[in-house]
Design an enzyme around this catalytic site. Structure first.
Site, PDB file in Angstrom:
ATOM      1  CB  CYS A 125     -34.419 -42.884   0.474  1.00  0.00           C
ATOM      2  SG  CYS A 125     -32.802 -42.173   0.158  1.00  0.00           S
ATOM      3  CG  HIS A 163     -36.556 -46.907  -3.388  1.00  0.00           C
ATOM      4  ND1 HIS A 163     -37.056 -45.879  -2.636  1.00  0.00           N
ATOM      5  CD2 HIS A 163     -35.196 -46.771  -3.336  1.00  0.00           C
ATOM      6  CE1 HIS A 163     -36.047 -45.145  -2.146  1.00  0.00           C
ATOM      7  NE2 HIS A 163     -34.917 -45.673  -2.560  1.00  0.00           N
ATOM      8  CD  GLU A 189     -37.656 -51.035  -6.277  1.00  0.00           C
ATOM      9  OE1 GLU A 189     -37.006 -50.105  -6.792  1.00  0.00           O
ATOM     10  OE2 GLU A 189     -38.757 -50.878  -5.703  1.00  0.00           O
ATOM     11  CE  LYS A 206     -37.524 -42.376  -4.854  1.00  0.00           C
ATOM     12  NZ  LYS A 206     -38.415 -43.527  -4.563  1.00  0.00           N
ATOM     13  CG  HIS A 266     -34.882 -39.967  -4.224  1.00  0.00           C
ATOM     14  ND1 HIS A 266     -35.752 -40.070  -3.174  1.00  0.00           N
ATOM     15  CD2 HIS A 266     -34.007 -40.997  -4.088  1.00  0.00           C
ATOM     16  CE1 HIS A 266     -35.412 -41.109  -2.414  1.00  0.00           C
ATOM     17  NE2 HIS A 266     -34.362 -41.688  -2.951  1.00  0.00           N
ATOM     18  CG  PHE A 286     -27.940 -43.765   0.936  1.00  0.00           C
ATOM     19  CD1 PHE A 286     -27.916 -44.737  -0.030  1.00  0.00           C
ATOM     20  CD2 PHE A 286     -27.502 -42.491   0.617  1.00  0.00           C
ATOM     21  CE1 PHE A 286     -27.464 -44.463  -1.316  1.00  0.00           C
ATOM     22  CE2 PHE A 286     -27.046 -42.195  -0.669  1.00  0.00           C
ATOM     23  CZ  PHE A 286     -27.036 -43.186  -1.629  1.00  0.00           C
TER      24      PHE A 286
END
Lengths: 426, 431
Positions: free
Chosen positions: B182, B322, B333, B354, B359, B419
């Site tokens: 991502c 994010h 975050e 998002k 996403h 990830f």
């Protein structure tokens, strides 16, 4: 402030012709080929049932019982990812950098890697549950409801191209820049070039830079057999199948392996008394539209300019040539344009094409050649071809005196990368 | 540092679930629209999560003269061609031979997902050995050779999208592709900017492209149980920072930016959207999926980006988070923002695109940087939609549900975390 220089301080190799630098070098010099009939599974259904297979890879011999957590994670890694992690462990042992000697945020990881093909046992049960009809086709409604439950939850993560760099960063607590380049055959050199720039601009002091790839599994090799320019009518002796630059070349052979290099800022390396294997002095990449040779020549010239040297300073070129009729000729035109008659060594004759791993495995050959002052012969090169007007090394090793070498990588679409390395003289 | 080359943004293009132009997408975001709906690309109703934000009605012929060349290519390449064409046209850089093409390169975050998963499953079912638990490896090769489509598999190689862009738009400069999950397109933009700063190129087409709304991707993410399962109301499923968030929603698309060396842009009289000023990149070195519990890598990446831009936390006027809508990401975050930005964090509006786009995985960072630049230029911030219930652990100003006017923003910050632990932070500034 003086420019920050980058040196190689360790090397980990897993290749079809040796999994220590010494064994790898001895095989290159002896003209030992790693190409054989595939033994990992029955390759009879393949038109090209040969490959450069590592005969003796045992991850548990490298990731020892003492490395408990990493060892437990091995079952969440595809073969390709294990290759990358294990080569990193070998490299780190060679580098000798201890915990506490580096700020974790100044320790970066860059890999060249692509998506690995799925392990079939992960899908086997779910596929049976979900495929219906004759010929069978998957019914995604059944797959979604039932098949999914028969697949390991972390399935996708076993294969992702950023996983070698992920596992390596965890193993060595490397919290600095972390990237995974997926540009297939140029990926390794692109990763190296990027780490080189990071060191130069002072965003890290040390990098593990690696490449790992394996196409020697049923899904990957079946896929590649459909579009890769693999040898057909292979000879009775697999070791003669791949003939870089030779007039009789008729395709390539897939390989596998990993190489990881410790790349370190010079002053940092000297301060900790590191052993220095060579220096990285130049890098460039680009795209050669239509594979005319003009774009590749420009990339080579840009790498030489980055190294602040001229073509005459270069003692050998380490070519990407994989035995392809068209790609070898393309590369040869560019080498001839830039260098004229420089000796050219093409290691894929020994190794096959290991994709994202190829650039750095082959670069290791040049680092070792500069150390030894000897250049190996290109395997299976017997008949010059006028479409490949370069001075290909052949037979026994030959002495090399000039301190610089250029390593090239290319893709079949026209992407190219070049690095310049220098013999280390303390 | 002081004499490094400056990088500006002179073109932008997108293909997103909320519009195939930058203007259309941004207008929809300001209205708080959601692009999420039931998956229609394949029969997905049996999956625990069967909704996503899809791209519909993309006509490749609008962007390239011979779309048939890309018949065997996957969505990644189609989206990227369309977004890159828009960005190059926007920058006035379309056309072979215009400017020194060897100084124009591309650096992309390109996702996986082109695999012919259906054929692999069918071949598996035909090759089961006597135990029922293993596939006969020799036998399956024959089935795969018959079932797989050669040109399509060739297009599945991960270098093809950047290769096609270079060929289609005559980009002879540096050519690279990354896949750090991502974080990929944000990382591509950061490294592309560094190539320009170092003098390796004058112009970079940088961004990302990805679709995981395929049998492969939907399988992979459902297995990871990272997706929202709030299927009764798909448009409300992506609810970043809300107490009742339960996972992310897949989107797809592409975002491309033209990064250009400042003097090169000035010399040709290019319109400048913003200056690229800060890049931070770290690895968590913690786990395959979960972020580090204290967000140490994210904190360091934000601090590095601020230092790289020569800015203080209070200089930042907007953060595009994010903000995935997973429990772990949004909580950590938030913690990382508060640690990295200190007291200033509570005064800086933060939103997650998002919530509306889903996403976009490898393409997310690029699209979100474009959104942030538009917000700075137009003085209006896109909201976080579906924000209903305060999570005590997520206590920043998330611009809940309605766009907000905020003129005078000078710098924006965009986070992307992958990830595998890659943390990328980008900062752009008013030029």
């Amino acid at each position: 402030m003086p420019a920050r220089r980058a040196v190689f301080t360790g090397l980990g190799l897993l290749t079809p012709i040796g999994s220590t630098p010494e064994a790898f070098w001895a095989s290159l010099c002896a003209g030992t080929s790693g190409i054989r009939r595939i033994q990992r599974f029955d390759p009879s259904a393949l038109r090209c049932p040969i490959a450069g297979e590592i005969p003796d890879f045992d991850p548990k011999a490298i990731i020892t019982a003492a490395m408990k957590d990493t060892r437990k994670s091995l079952n969440k890694m595809a073969h390709t990812i294990r290759l990358g992690l294990c080569a990193a462990q070998l490299a780190m042992t060679d580098v000798g950098l201890q915990k506490g000697q580096i700020d974790p945020f100044r320790f970066g990881v860059e890999f060249g890697c692509v998506m690995a093909a799925t392990d079939l046992e992960d899908l086997c049960k779910g596929a049976q549950t979900s495929c219906v009809g004759d010929p069978p086709e998957v019914d995604y409604t059944i797959w979604g409801r039932q098949g999914l439950k028969q697949v390991p939850p972390l399935w996708m993560l076993k294969y992702l191209p950023n996983m070698p760099a992920c596992h390596v960063s965890i193993l060595f607590d490397a919290q600095g820049p972390n990237n995974s380049i997926t540009s297939t055959d140029t990926a390794g050199l692109l990763a190296l070039g990027e780490a080189f720039r990071h060191l130069a601009r002072d965003s890290a002091d040390f990098f593990l830079v690696g490449g790992c790839d394996s196409k020697i599994n049923p899904v990957a090799i079946a896929r590649h057999s459909l579009f890769h320019d693999l040898v057909h009518d292979q000879p009775a002796d697999p070791t003669t199948a791949i003939k870089p630059f030779d007039a009789a070349r008729n395709g390539t052979v897939l390989g596998e392996g990993a190489a990881v290099l410790g790349l370190e800022e010079l002053a940092f390396a000297q301060k900790r008394g590191a052993k220095i294997l060579g220096e990285l002095v130049g890098f460039a990449s680009g795209f050669d539209k239509g594979r005319t040779g003009t774009g590749l020549a420009k990339v080579i010239q840009n790498a030489l300019r980055d190294a602040k040297i001229s073509p005459a300073d270069v003692g050998h070129v380490n070519a990407a040539a994989r035995g392809s009729r068209e790609l070898d000729a393309w590369e040869a035109r560019a080498i001839r344009d830039v260098f004229g008659d420089v000796p050219v060594f093409a290691p894929k004759g020994h190794l096959g094409n290991s994709g994202a791993a190829s650039g750095l495995i082959e670069l290791a050959a040049s680092v070792l050649a500069l150390q030894h002052g000897q250049l190996p012969g290109t395997l299976n090169y017997t008949t010059p071809d006028e479409t490949c007007p370069v001075n290909v090394t052949t037979g026994d090793t030959q002495p090399i005196a000039k301190p610089y070498a250029v390593k090239l990588s290319v893709t079949d679409l026209g992407q190219c990368a070049a690095v310049v390395v220098k013999r280390w003289e303390s | 540092m002081t004499n490094r080359k400056r990088v500006v943004i002179t073109g932008m293009g997108v293909v997103t679930p909320l519009g195939h132009t930058v203007a259309e997408m941004f207008a929809n975001l300001l209205e708080g629209k959601s692009g999420v709906g039931p998956i229609t690309h394949f029969p997905a109703s049996g999956f625990p999560t069967n909704f996503a934000a899809e791209i519909k009605n993309l006509d490749l012929g609008k962007y390239v003269s011979a779309p048939g060349r890309y018949d065997a290519s996957g969505s990644n390449t189609h989206f990227a061609l369309a977004a890159a064409q828009q960005a190059l046209a926007d920058a006035g850089l379309l056309g072979s031979g215009k400017f020194d093409r060897s100084r124009i390169g591309t650096y992309l975050g390109v996702g996986e997902g082109a695999e012919d998963f259906s054929s692999v499953l069918a071949a598996c079912s035909l090759s089961v050995d006597a135990t029922g638990y293993k596939v006969n490896q020799g036998e399956i090769i024959g089935h795969l050779s018959r079932l797989l489509h050669g040109p399509r598999e060739a297009e599945g190689e991960m270098n093809t999208t950047a290769g096609h862009l270079a060929d289609e738009f005559d980009l002879g400069g540096p050519n690279s592709t990354t896949l750090t999950a991502c974080a990929a397109s944000a990382q591509a933009i950061g490294e592309a900017a560094e190539l320009i700063r170092h003098g390796d190129a004058d112009v970079m087409v940088a961004g990302g492209t990805h679709s995981m709304i395929s049998p492969f991707g939907v399988t992979g993410f459902n297995l990871l149980t990272a997706l929202s399962t709030s299927g009764t109301a798909p448009k409300q499923a992506s609810r970043p920072f809300d107490l009742n968030r339960d996972g992310f929603v897949l989107g797809e698309g592409s975002g491309m930016l033209i990064l250009e060396e400042l003097e090169h842009a000035k010399a040709r009289g290019a319109a400048i959207y913003a200056e690229f000023t800060g890049y931070g990149t770290t690895g968590d070195a913690h786990a395959m999926t979960d972020p580090h519990p204290q967000g140490r890598g994210a904190i360091r990446a934000m601090r590095d980006a601020l230092r790289n831009a020569g800015l203080q936390p209070h200089d930042i006027g907007y953060v595009n988070a994010h903000g995935t809508s997973t429990q772990a990401n949004d909580e950590i975050e938030t913690l990382a923002l508060k640690t990295a930005l200190g007291d200033a964090a509570y005064g800086i509006p933060v939103s997650s695109s998002k919530s509306m786009l889903g996403h976009l995985i490898a393409a997310g960072g690029a699209v979100e940087l474009i959104i942030s630049i538009l917000a700075m230029r137009q003085g209006v911030l896109p909201p976080t939609i579906n924000y209903d219930t305060l999570d005590p652990l997520c206590d920043l100003d998330y611009i809940p549900n309605c766009a907000r006017e905020k003129p005078g923003i000078r710098h924006i910050l965009s986070n992307s975390f992958g990830f595998g632990g890659q943390n990328i932070v980008l900062i752009a500034s008013r030029y």
